[in-house]
Motif scaffolding. Structure first.
Motif, mmCIF file in Angstrom:
data_model
loop_
_atom_site.group_PDB
_atom_site.id
_atom_site.type_symbol
_atom_site.label_atom_id
_atom_site.label_comp_id
_atom_site.label_asym_id
_atom_site.label_seq_id
_atom_site.Cartn_x
_atom_site.Cartn_y
_atom_site.Cartn_z
ATOM 1 N N GLY A 107 17.426 -17.186 -45.825
ATOM 2 C CA GLY A 107 18.157 -17.557 -47.025
ATOM 3 C C GLY A 107 17.388 -18.499 -47.924
ATOM 4 N N ALA A 108 16.190 -18.879 -47.534
ATOM 5 C CA ALA A 108 15.429 -19.855 -48.314
ATOM 6 C C ALA A 108 14.198 -19.250 -48.979
ATOM 7 N N GLY A 109 13.782 -18.075 -48.567
ATOM 8 C CA GLY A 109 12.497 -17.557 -48.999
ATOM 9 C C GLY A 109 12.550 -16.625 -50.181
ATOM 10 N N THR A 110 11.506 -15.888 -50.310
ATOM 11 C CA THR A 110 11.326 -14.985 -51.429
ATOM 12 C C THR A 110 10.975 -13.602 -50.920
ATOM 13 N N TYR A 111 11.132 -12.622 -51.767
ATOM 14 C CA TYR A 111 10.780 -11.261 -51.399
ATOM 15 C C TYR A 111 9.366 -10.903 -51.860
ATOM 16 N N ALA A 112 8.676 -11.827 -52.547
ATOM 17 C CA ALA A 112 7.390 -11.500 -53.151
ATOM 18 C C ALA A 112 6.212 -12.284 -52.581
ATOM 19 N N SER A 113 6.465 -13.175 -51.627
ATOM 20 C CA SER A 113 5.381 -13.939 -51.025
ATOM 21 C C SER A 113 5.837 -14.484 -49.670
ATOM 22 N N PHE A 114 4.865 -14.834 -48.841
ATOM 23 C CA PHE A 114 5.195 -15.487 -47.584
ATOM 24 C C PHE A 114 5.587 -16.931 -47.893
ATOM 25 N N ASP A 115 6.615 -17.423 -47.242
ATOM 26 C CA ASP A 115 7.119 -18.774 -47.466
ATOM 27 C C ASP A 115 6.987 -19.542 -46.162
ATOM 28 N N GLU A 116 6.547 -20.804 -46.232
ATOM 29 C CA GLU A 116 6.315 -21.603 -45.024
ATOM 30 C C GLU A 116 7.576 -21.728 -44.155
ATOM 31 N N SER A 117 8.735 -21.958 -44.775
ATOM 32 C CA SER A 117 9.956 -22.100 -43.972
ATOM 33 C C SER A 117 10.339 -20.774 -43.330
ATOM 34 N N ASP A 118 10.091 -19.672 -44.022
ATOM 35 C CA ASP A 118 10.383 -18.357 -43.447
ATOM 36 C C ASP A 118 9.402 -18.015 -42.332
ATOM 37 N N LEU A 119 8.148 -18.399 -42.502
ATOM 38 C CA LEU A 119 7.159 -18.160 -41.442
ATOM 39 C C LEU A 119 7.534 -18.944 -40.184
ATOM 40 N N ALA A 120 8.055 -20.153 -40.366
ATOM 41 C CA ALA A 120 8.468 -20.965 -39.216
ATOM 42 C C ALA A 120 9.626 -20.311 -38.471
ATOM 43 N N LEU A 121 10.586 -19.744 -39.202
ATOM 44 C CA LEU A 121 11.724 -19.061 -38.582
ATOM 45 C C LEU A 121 11.304 -17.703 -38.044
ATOM 46 N N GLY A 122 10.492 -17.002 -38.814
ATOM 47 C CA GLY A 122 10.009 -15.691 -38.430
ATOM 48 C C GLY A 122 10.676 -14.582 -39.221
ATOM 49 N N TYR A 123 9.967 -13.520 -39.421
ATOM 50 C CA TYR A 123 10.461 -12.317 -40.080
ATOM 51 C C TYR A 123 10.788 -11.281 -39.011
ATOM 52 N N VAL A 124 11.732 -10.405 -39.289
ATOM 53 C CA VAL A 124 12.071 -9.331 -38.366
ATOM 54 C C VAL A 124 11.350 -8.077 -38.829
ATOM 55 N N ASP A 125 10.534 -7.506 -37.963
ATOM 56 C CA ASP A 125 9.772 -6.301 -38.298
ATOM 57 C C ASP A 125 10.708 -5.096 -38.248
ATOM 58 N N ILE A 126 11.013 -4.520 -39.403
ATOM 59 C CA ILE A 126 11.896 -3.344 -39.448
ATOM 60 C C ILE A 126 11.146 -2.134 -40.003
ATOM 61 N N ARG A 127 9.813 -2.169 -39.897
ATOM 62 C CA ARG A 127 9.019 -1.039 -40.412
ATOM 63 C C ARG A 127 9.376 0.227 -39.659
ATOM 64 N N GLN A 128 9.370 1.330 -40.404
ATOM 65 C CA GLN A 128 9.659 2.643 -39.810
ATOM 66 C C GLN A 128 8.509 3.579 -40.028
#
Length: 128
Positions: A107-128
């Motif tokens: 809820g804190a990050g962006t869709y256009a760049s990696f964000d430090e707080s999001d990197l700390a929480l982690g992204y969920v890999d949903i690639r298909q």
């Protein structure tokens, strides 16, 4: 579409809790991740022409919260300690981007760049 379980792991109830998800388009080359820019993939095109349909501002296009927890729009009305709520999230995505999708639930990050707080929480890999 992504189905996400939100679970209150704390000791106090959560009221009116935000439910948020954004998609980040990234591609992996070896051990390195980079942001996928559609305008780079289409020769001679600019950002206005190549904006990703449905995600030009990173906003969630569809969400459904299970009936027991549905609140105002994209909020959980109440979640007691140890309780879980199931949420479905969906976006309109071009088929050729399905192999580039990472889900951000902070809820804190962006869709256009990696964000430090999001990197700390982690992204969920949903690639298909």
């Amino acid at each position: 579409e992504a189905t996400v379980e939100y679970r209150n792991t704390g000791s106090t109830a959560l009221d009116d809790a935000l439910v948020y998800g954004s998609l980040l388009r990234a591609q992996k080359t070896g051990d390195t991740w980079s942001i996928f820019d559609r305008s780079d993939a289409v020769e001679g095109a600019d950002d206005a022409v190549c904006a990703t349909p449905g995600i030009t501002d990173g906003e969630m296009w569809y969400h459904a919260i299970d009936g027991a927890h549905a609140g105002e729009k994209n909020h959980l009305s109440h979640l007691a300690p140890g309780e879980a709520a199931t949420v479905q999230l969906a976006w309109i995505v071009p088929a050729d981007e399905l192999d580039k999708l990472l889900l951000n639930l902070s809820g804190a990050g962006t869709y256009a760049s990696f964000d430090e707080s999001d990197l700390a929480l982690g992204y969920v890999d949903i690639r298909q």
